[in-house]
Write a protein that holds these residues in place. Structure first.
Motif, PDB file in Angstrom:
ATOM      1  N   ASP A  41       0.827  -1.198   0.000  1.00  0.00           N
ATOM      2  CA  ASP A  41       0.000   0.000   0.000  1.00  0.00           C
ATOM      3  C   ASP A  41       0.867   1.257   0.000  1.00  0.00           C
ATOM      4  O   ASP A  41       0.556   2.233  -0.683  1.00  0.00           O
ATOM      5  CB  ASP A  41      -0.951   0.010   1.195  1.00  0.00           C
ATOM      6  N   ARG A  45       0.765   3.975  -2.956  1.00  0.00           N
ATOM      7  CA  ARG A  45       0.496   5.377  -2.626  1.00  0.00           C
ATOM      8  C   ARG A  45       1.607   6.265  -3.174  1.00  0.00           C
ATOM      9  O   ARG A  45       1.362   7.328  -3.740  1.00  0.00           O
ATOM     10  CB  ARG A  45       0.361   5.567  -1.121  1.00  0.00           C
ATOM     11  N   THR A  49       1.255   9.450  -5.759  1.00  0.00           N
ATOM     12  CA  THR A  49       1.698  10.820  -5.476  1.00  0.00           C
ATOM     13  C   THR A  49       2.863  11.234  -6.376  1.00  0.00           C
ATOM     14  O   THR A  49       2.968  12.405  -6.737  1.00  0.00           O
ATOM     15  CB  THR A  49       2.073  11.000  -3.992  1.00  0.00           C
ATOM     16  N   CYS A  55      -3.333  11.683  -2.871  1.00  0.00           N
ATOM     17  CA  CYS A  55      -3.626  10.465  -2.117  1.00  0.00           C
ATOM     18  C   CYS A  55      -3.281  10.719  -0.652  1.00  0.00           C
ATOM     19  O   CYS A  55      -2.139  10.576  -0.233  1.00  0.00           O
ATOM     20  CB  CYS A  55      -2.838   9.272  -2.654  1.00  0.00           C
ATOM     21  N   ARG A  57      -4.622   9.110   2.191  1.00  0.00           N
ATOM     22  CA  ARG A  57      -4.409   7.816   2.836  1.00  0.00           C
ATOM     23  C   ARG A  57      -4.943   6.739   1.905  1.00  0.00           C
ATOM     24  O   ARG A  57      -6.082   6.828   1.439  1.00  0.00           O
ATOM     25  CB  ARG A  57      -5.153   7.774   4.168  1.00  0.00           C
ATOM     26  N   LEU A  58      -4.138   5.742   1.620  1.00  0.00           N
ATOM     27  CA  LEU A  58      -4.591   4.639   0.772  1.00  0.00           C
ATOM     28  C   LEU A  58      -5.394   3.686   1.657  1.00  0.00           C
ATOM     29  O   LEU A  58      -4.868   3.142   2.626  1.00  0.00           O
ATOM     30  CB  LEU A  58      -3.389   3.928   0.141  1.00  0.00           C
ATOM     31  N   SER A  61      -6.667  -1.524  -1.673  1.00  0.00           N
ATOM     32  CA  SER A  61      -5.919  -1.812  -2.904  1.00  0.00           C
ATOM     33  C   SER A  61      -6.163  -3.261  -3.284  1.00  0.00           C
ATOM     34  O   SER A  61      -6.466  -4.100  -2.432  1.00  0.00           O
ATOM     35  CB  SER A  61      -4.418  -1.557  -2.718  1.00  0.00           C
ATOM     36  N   CYS A  77      -7.890   6.183  -2.489  1.00  0.00           N
ATOM     37  CA  CYS A  77      -7.264   7.139  -1.588  1.00  0.00           C
ATOM     38  C   CYS A  77      -8.340   8.020  -0.971  1.00  0.00           C
ATOM     39  O   CYS A  77      -9.282   8.427  -1.643  1.00  0.00           O
ATOM     40  CB  CYS A  77      -6.275   8.021  -2.341  1.00  0.00           C
TER      41      CYS A  77
END
Length: 113
Positions: A41, A45, A49, A55, A57-58, A61, A77
């Motif tokens: 993750d 992420r 970015t 993003c 907070r992821l 996934s 995200c």
């Protein structure tokens, strides 16, 4: 001609080292798959970015499978939205918003929940 065909067949069967790498073989994507969930993750992420997308907070996934020779991941995200991440065998990464995939004629992200 028959002898030539038989000879080529025998050569192909006896030389596994000469086998062609399957189109879906992607060592970079395999490395992503082998990461633990938290590290994966974090890597996804960072890919988002690094591609100038937002993003915070992821939160979700999932691996979606191959697309050509690319590994396809989807991520959500908060804040930021849903993204498709395409991992190339050479370590390259492309990120697209899931909302844009239909217009780009790419497979849709699907459900993340």
């Amino acid at each position: 001609m028959r002898a030539l065909t038989a000879g080529l067949f025998a050569l192909m069967m006896s030389a596994p080292a000469m086998a062609v790498t399957p189109y879906w073989a992607n060592p970079f994507n395999q490395k992503i798959m082998n990461l633990g969930q938290a590290d994966r993750d974090g890597a996804l992420r960072r890919a988002i970015t690094d591609n100038n997308q937002r993003c915070g907070r992821l939160t979700h996934s999932r691996y979606r499978g191959p697309y050509g020779n690319l590994g396809t991941w989807v991520a959500r995200c908060t804040p930021g939205g849903d993204y498709a991440i395409y991992a190339g065998p050479d370590g390259s990464v492309q990120v697209r918003k899931c909302a844009d995939l239909k217009d780009l004629k790419l497979p849709e992200c699907g459900k993340l929940d």
